[in-house]
Design an enzyme around this catalytic site. Structure first.
Site, short mmCIF file in Angstrom:
data_model
loop_
_atom_site.label_atom_id
_atom_site.label_comp_id
_atom_site.label_asym_id
_atom_site.label_seq_id
_atom_site.Cartn_x
_atom_site.Cartn_y
_atom_site.Cartn_z
CG ASP A 8 -1.79 1.21 1.36
OD1 ASP A 8 -2.41 1.58 0.36
OD2 ASP A 8 -1.87 1.83 2.45
CE1 TYR A 40 2.17 4.98 -3.87
CE2 TYR A 40 0.83 3.03 -4.30
CZ TYR A 40 2.06 3.62 -4.10
OH TYR A 40 3.19 2.85 -4.15
N GLY A 41 -3.54 8.45 -3.72
CA GLY A 41 -4.85 8.88 -4.22
C GLY A 41 -4.83 10.16 -5.03
CB CYS A 71 -3.31 0.32 -2.22
SG CYS A 71 -3.45 2.01 -2.82
CG ASN A 72 -9.78 0.44 -2.43
OD1 ASN A 72 -10.69 -0.21 -2.93
ND2 ASN A 72 -9.45 0.34 -1.15
CD GLU A 151 -0.01 6.77 6.15
OE1 GLU A 151 1.04 6.91 6.80
OE2 GLU A 151 -0.38 5.67 5.69
CB THR A 184 -6.62 -0.30 2.51
OG1 THR A 184 -5.54 0.47 1.97
CG2 THR A 184 -7.14 -1.27 1.46
CG HIS A 185 -4.99 4.99 4.62
ND1 HIS A 185 -4.47 4.43 3.48
CD2 HIS A 185 -3.94 5.57 5.26
CE1 HIS A 185 -3.17 4.68 3.41
NE2 HIS A 185 -2.82 5.36 4.49
N1 DGL Z 1 -4.85 3.13 1.09
C1 DGL Z 1 -4.92 3.57 -0.25
C2 DGL Z 1 -6.18 3.18 -0.95
O1 DGL Z 1 -6.79 2.19 -0.57
C3 DGL Z 1 -4.51 4.91 -0.64
C4 DGL Z 1 -4.32 6.01 0.27
C5 DGL Z 1 -3.49 7.02 -0.44
O2 DGL Z 1 -2.26 6.87 -0.42
O3 DGL Z 1 -4.05 7.92 -1.08
O4 DGL Z 1 -6.59 3.79 -1.90
#
Ligand code: DGL
Length: 263
Positions: A8, A40-41, A71-72, A151, A184-185
């Site tokens: 993730d 990542y989003g 991670c989605n 985070e 997943t956060h």
């Molecule tokens: N936990 C990640 C997800 O499921 C992304 C969180 C992020 O880094 O934006 O999308």
């Protein structure tokens, strides 16, 4: 006896890793949190694909028998390309399909979804849900402040409550009877989300449903480990105190946390 690789952008995937560790205590996990590139989003699909390819290459070098894309944002952007490059070398599990299947099995009348911008903009949840339940409308809302907020350790208190209420009061989510936590956060703030709805909305996340799919696939391919062969390993691409705190909280004493400069 080979490990399961999980990744993730940060601590979010630990919620999935914990569910897998609880369900399959004999499996060794190698976790990679790409904290150097978090969140990542907010990244482009191309950037996320590039990160995912590099991380998975590393995990495969560690002999992982299965890769869980915990991670989605990475599941929606990179699952296809990862299969294209690496499907001969390991099994791949994403976090989207198990959650969509769980949602489709519920008698929802109006379903909401909160996630990062990358996940919402991908349209993958709408596509996948439509295949199973064309009758069920999905109302998506990007909630980009939530992952960085979590985070940074803001999971309870005035700041997180104000941000969360602001999002959940959005007109797009009014009248829903189910809500997908498609990041997943978000299981880390699930109690706050449930408290907001006070039982009016059923909340689903991708922790236990993904762990079940991992178990099913390992059984199908005769790849279940008979006993824990080595301690779990946790890597980050940049050191963050919140990652260290969350990892120790989730996994107790026997955690080996290392900085891994793969970039
Ligand atoms: N936990 C990640 C997800 O499921 C992304 C969180 C992020 O880094 O934006 O999308």
């Amino acid at each position: 006896m080979r490990p399961i690789g999980i990744f993730d952008s940060g601590i979010g995937g630990l919620t999935v890793a914990r569910a897998i560790a609880r369900r399959l205590p004999h499996e060794q996990l190698i976790y990679f949190g790409d904290t150097a590139h978090l969140p990542y989003g907010d990244k482009s699909a191309d950037a996320i694909r590039y990160y995912a390819l590099k991380i998975v290459k590393y995990l495969l070098e560690q002999q992982c028998k299965m890769i869980v894309i915990a991670c989605n944002s990475a599941s929606t952007a990179a699952y296809g390309v990862l299969l294209e490059f690496f499907k001969e070398q390991a099994l791949f599990v994403n976090v989207v399909d198990p959650l969509v299947e769980a949602a489709a099995a519920e008698p929802f009348g109006k379903l909401g979804l909160i996630a990062t911008k990358a996940t919402v903009n991908s349209g993958v949840y709408e596509q996948q849900l439509y295949r199973l339940r064309p009758d069920l409308p999905l109302h998506t809302l990007a909630t980009p402040l939530l992952a960085p907020m979590i985070e940074e350790g803001f999971v309870e208190g005035k700041i997180s409550t104000a941000i969360l209420e602001n999002y959940l009061n959005d007109p797009r989510l009014q009248g829903i009877d189910g809500l997908l936590l498609a990041c997943t956060h978000y299981p880390l703030i699930r109690p706050q989300i449930e408290a907001f709805y006070q039982g009016r909305v059923k909340v689903l996340d991708s922790t236990d449903v993904v762990a079940r799919v991992v178990e099913k696939q390992l059984i199908q391919h005769n790849l279940l480990a008979a006993q824990l062969s080595a301690p779990h390993r946790f890597y980050v691409s940049d050191y963050t105190p919140s990652f260290e705190a969350a990892t120790r909280l989730f996994y107790g004493e026997s955690v080996q946390l290392d900085y891994l400069p793969i970039w």
